[in-house]
Design an enzyme around this catalytic site. Sequence first.
Site, PDB file in Angstrom:
ATOM      1  N   LYS A   1      28.894  74.072  67.761  1.00 31.16           N
ATOM      2  CA  LYS A   1      28.585  74.912  68.932  1.00 31.16           C
ATOM      3  C   LYS A   1      27.130  74.761  69.357  1.00 31.16           C
ATOM      4  O   LYS A   1      26.807  74.951  70.541  1.00 31.16           O
ATOM      5  CB  LYS A   1      28.951  76.369  68.652  1.00 31.16           C
ATOM      6  CG  LYS A   1      28.163  77.063  67.547  1.00 31.16           C
ATOM      7  CD  LYS A   1      26.879  77.699  68.047  1.00 31.16           C
ATOM      8  CE  LYS A   1      26.054  78.207  66.893  1.00 31.16           C
ATOM      9  NZ  LYS A   1      24.745  78.791  67.346  1.00 31.16           N
TER      10      LYS A   1
ATOM     11  N   THR B  72      26.416  81.421  72.386  1.00 33.37           N
ATOM     12  CA  THR B  72      25.310  80.477  72.551  1.00 33.37           C
ATOM     13  C   THR B  72      25.393  79.693  73.847  1.00 33.37           C
ATOM     14  O   THR B  72      24.399  79.092  74.259  1.00 33.37           O
ATOM     15  CB  THR B  72      25.241  79.504  71.359  1.00 33.37           C
ATOM     16  OG1 THR B  72      26.529  78.930  71.150  1.00 33.37           O
ATOM     17  CG2 THR B  72      24.792  80.186  70.105  1.00 33.37           C
TER      18      THR B  72
END
Length: 330
Positions: A190, A247
């Site tokens: 990620k 994020t």
Amino acid sequence: MAFNHIAVIGAGAWGTALALTCARAGRKVSLWEHDAANAAQLRDKRESLYLPGLPLDDGIVVALDLAEAAAQAEALLLVVPAQHVRSVATALKPLLAASVPLIVCAKGFERGTKKFMSEVIAECAPEAVPAILSGPSFARDVARGMPTAVTLAANDGMLSAALAQAVSSPTFRPYHSSDLRGVEIGGAVKNVLAIAAGIVSGRGLGHSATAALTTRGFAELVRFGRACGGKSETMTGLSGLGDLILTCTSPQSRNFSFGLSLGQGRTPSEIHRTTGLAEGTFTAPVLLEMARDRNVDMPISAAVAAVIAETMSVDEAIESLLARPLKAEE
């Protein structure tokens, strides 16, 4: 085991936040910091340089060295950047009791060796039991006691459940898992995708492009996770999809901010000189190698790696992704 004494190794923003939540959970906490200036701030002013205005709990002991921090600790949280896990684990090896859990809180893969963090622990500190803590969390939110849920994984499900119980507090909720590999994959991949999302935002490509990028990036994460033995349900959980959503949508993320600067026209070398660590910049080239080794197609991650290496411009990377052949959605 109740894990009443927990050592936190690394007192940056995330390490300090985890020390605070362990103290709120009623644990005895030892906190060690390698940086001399931050260690002095912790001892003298009882706060981290990286979390100003958030004082340490009175029960947190700031250790002078690793030996003091690890002494009698029943579990350790290793809160250092992924590329430093090997050196710190090696230094800890002679100080650890047999079968003590060593919980890695970094998100990444080791450069050069292409090893997962759990593999680095198994190699450098074989007497310890590797575990991973990962999930959608910003250090300042956790330090302030804002509601947060993460995943804590160990190969032994009973151990992961006991560790989750030990570090839980009214506002910090760790879900436990026995899918160690799946949890560490989500946290690492990620970061790379967050850089891509930052680029999209920095280029002003719109929310539709961000949604498409995040969704197709998640498909890459799932493909890679499955190829490495991770479980699909882990990838769709907090440590995978949950962390990706966080994020890819907030400039609080260093990786998103790094991509944002790239999208605004700054070069990777310029950003590196003026901002802090973005773990995804180290992970991207390693991830690409690991994906190729497993014959996993990851075009977004490949584009990010090329932009970071400065072998492709941001506009060329965007064009390459948009020019890919149309295909059925997978």
